[in-house]
Design a protein around this motif. Structure first.
Motif: not given
Length: 346
Positions: A273, A277, A345
């Motif tokens: 995730s 970024r 995850d």
């Protein structure tokens, strides 16, 4: 002392007593943190703890800047000594480090010894972690200059994995300094008319009385492994650390904090995730939360245990210390695979 300002008198005044200690004592120590962090950041906690135990007070410990790799900057050491003397303090000890706890940095001992020699200061080297590197012909250059130290602390129970605990204090002094400092000549324990050489009784040299025979653990291990065996143990740790670094670079989601010079491999695991970024304003804050989560997961799974910590302005990262002589390349591969599995995850 002749050129120093007059010392204040205590006269039972706690404030005056503290002022007297500040006048007489000053300790210069290595800041085991990266350049640019504030002086309020902690150097190795045992230095300030020792200053507290001695009654000097933690404020007597002066912080010396380090470079981006965590190595003491000799020029700043010189500057700190000058500042201390200008304030009327009397610096007496420099504590350098060979193998810092987090980054595994080795201070430039030759340059630091030059500063100590110019100012007549005692040079102590905390080689608790890195001292065993001296056994390796390949890597011992990391401790160049350690022969100029007045004292060296060494923990064979760390990199050599001797049984806990096994610690040594090595002194250049040959005048029986420890006995002169600590000896109490208790005749009911240390009789001087024994049938053997009483110099063998070392109990009166140390702060405590009864203690375990640490040196026996080192002696037995050295007899069993031999000098070449211990050298192979050190060299193998370096080789495995470098293998881990190269494998880590091949995988997406792993980022080195810096190229290691010792067996401390420091890195971030960047979960799916957060990949790509890095320019997001909350990236560092979110990345710092990853290591604690993965640490909890690996402990509860019972699969492995790796330490993590923040360091200066850097958020939490993992610190894999490759020291166990039983480790193999397969273990390094498992470490990376397991982190990927536990963090897939996130």
């Amino acid at each position: 002392m002749a050129d120093s300002k007059p010392l204040c008198s205590r006269d039972g005044d706690p404030m005056a007593a503290e002022a007297l200690l500040r006048d007489v004592f000053g300790i210069i120590v290595d800041e085991v943190i990266r350049k640019g962090t504030s002086a309020s950041e902690k150097c190795h906690y045992s230095i300030k703890k020792g200053a507290a135990f001695l009654g000097l007070g933690t404020d007597s410990v002066r912080i010396v800047k380090t470079d981006e790799r965590g190595k003491m900057i000799p020029e700043d050491l010189e500057r700190q000594i000058g500042l201390a003397e200008a304030e009327g303090a009397v610096p007496f000890l420099v504590s350098a480090t060979s193998g810092t706890t987090v980054l595994g940095a080795f201070d430039p001992l030759e340059a630091i010894a030059d500063v100590c020699q110019r100012h007549g200061l005692w040079l102590h080297v905390d080689a608790a972690w890195g001292g065993s590197v001296l056994l390796s012909q390949t890597h011992r250059h990391l401790l160049d200059g350690i022969q100029r130290a007045d004292s060296v602390a060494w923990n064979p129970h760390k990199l050599l994995t001797a049984g806990l605990q096994c610690s040594a204090l090595l002194l250049r002094d040959t005048s029986n300094l420890l006995r002169r400092c600590h000896g109490s000549q208790a005749s009911y324990l240390f009789q001087q008319d024994k049938f053997y050489d009483v110099a063998l009784d070392t109990g009166d040299k140390v702060v405590q009385c009864g203690r375990r025979v640490d040196c026996l653990k080192l002696w037995l291990m050295w007899k069993a492994q031999g000098g070449q065996g211990l050298e192979r143990r050190v060299d193998q740790a370096f080789a495995l650390a470098w293998y881990l670094v190269e494998e880590l670079k091949k995988r997406e989601g792993f980022e080195l904090v810096m190229e290691p010079e010792f067996v401390n491999v420091c890195f971030w695991f960047v979960p799916p995730s957060l990949r790509g970024r890095q320019k997001c304003p909350d990236y560092s804050e979110r990345l710092a939360k990853v290591a604690p989560v993965l640490k909890e997961r690996m402990v509860k799974a019972g699969s492995m245990m790796i330490g993590y910590q923040p360091h200066g302005t850097r958020g939490n990262f993992f610190r894999m210390v490759v020291a166990n002589p039983a480790l193999t390349r397969a273990d390094m591969d498992f470490l990376l695979n397991e982190l990927e599995r536990l963090g897939q995850d996130l």
